[in-house]
Design a protein around this motif. Structure first.
Motif, PDB file in Angstrom:
ATOM      1  N   ALA A 115      -9.159 -14.797 -13.796  1.00  0.00           N
ATOM      2  CA  ALA A 115     -10.235 -15.788 -13.687  1.00  0.00           C
ATOM      3  C   ALA A 115     -11.579 -15.160 -14.018  1.00  0.00           C
ATOM      4  N   LEU A 116     -11.781 -13.949 -13.560  1.00  0.00           N
ATOM      5  CA  LEU A 116     -13.040 -13.251 -13.812  1.00  0.00           C
ATOM      6  C   LEU A 116     -13.246 -12.983 -15.304  1.00  0.00           C
ATOM      7  N   ALA A 117     -12.163 -12.806 -16.036  1.00  0.00           N
ATOM      8  CA  ALA A 117     -12.257 -12.555 -17.479  1.00  0.00           C
ATOM      9  C   ALA A 117     -12.885 -13.743 -18.215  1.00  0.00           C
ATOM     10  N   LEU A 165     -11.957  -5.280  -7.796  1.00  0.00           N
ATOM     11  CA  LEU A 165     -10.626  -5.875  -7.926  1.00  0.00           C
ATOM     12  C   LEU A 165      -9.630  -4.888  -8.529  1.00  0.00           C
ATOM     13  N   LEU A 166     -10.080  -4.107  -9.476  1.00  0.00           N
ATOM     14  CA  LEU A 166      -9.212  -3.074 -10.048  1.00  0.00           C
ATOM     15  C   LEU A 166      -8.822  -2.044  -8.993  1.00  0.00           C
ATOM     16  N   LEU A 167      -9.765  -1.696  -8.126  1.00  0.00           N
ATOM     17  CA  LEU A 167      -9.453  -0.782  -7.031  1.00  0.00           C
ATOM     18  C   LEU A 167      -8.439  -1.394  -6.076  1.00  0.00           C
ATOM     19  N   SER A 199     -20.552  -9.648 -11.520  1.00  0.00           N
ATOM     20  CA  SER A 199     -19.167  -9.876 -11.949  1.00  0.00           C
ATOM     21  C   SER A 199     -18.528  -8.585 -12.459  1.00  0.00           C
ATOM     22  N   GLN A 200     -19.316  -7.709 -13.056  1.00  0.00           N
ATOM     23  CA  GLN A 200     -18.784  -6.440 -13.547  1.00  0.00           C
ATOM     24  C   GLN A 200     -18.411  -5.510 -12.384  1.00  0.00           C
TER      25      GLN A 200
END
Length: 99
Positions: free
Chosen positions: A4-6, A22-24, A15-16
């Motif tokens: 969704a963030l993409a 989120l990756l963490l 957002s970055q």
């Protein structure tokens, strides 16, 4: 959440950094290292960005098994910025795990 963030446009600093978080959370550590490098370069004039990127990098390195390098990185953060509580807490947690 990452998918969704993409689609979020325009990309904002918030957002970055959310993407990095989120990756963490999803333990995508190689991507964390890449995103941390991108954000650190992009926001190089902001000292908080450097510390945040270094903190994320340390967690990713620890997750990838590079525990010594990760610990050294967190120790550097805590030395320069002793009030960075997240780094201090994580460092204590890792040292407890080593016992």
């Amino acid at each position: 959440a990452l998918e969704a963030l993409a689609f979020a446009r325009p990309q904002t600093p918030a957002s970055q950094w959310l993407e990095l978080d989120l990756l963490l959370e999803t333990q995508r550590y190689v991507e964390v290292l890449q995103q941390a490098d991108r954000l650190e370069r992009k926001y190089s004039s902001d000292p908080d960005a450097s510390f945040s990127a270094a903190y994320a990098r340390a967690i990713a390195l620890h997750g990838l098994g590079e525990r010594t390098q990760a610990t050294t990185l967190l120790e550097g953060i805590v030395k320069v910025r002793p009030t960075y509580r997240s780094a201090h807490s994580m460092l204590l947690k890792w040292k407890d795990e080593e016992k």
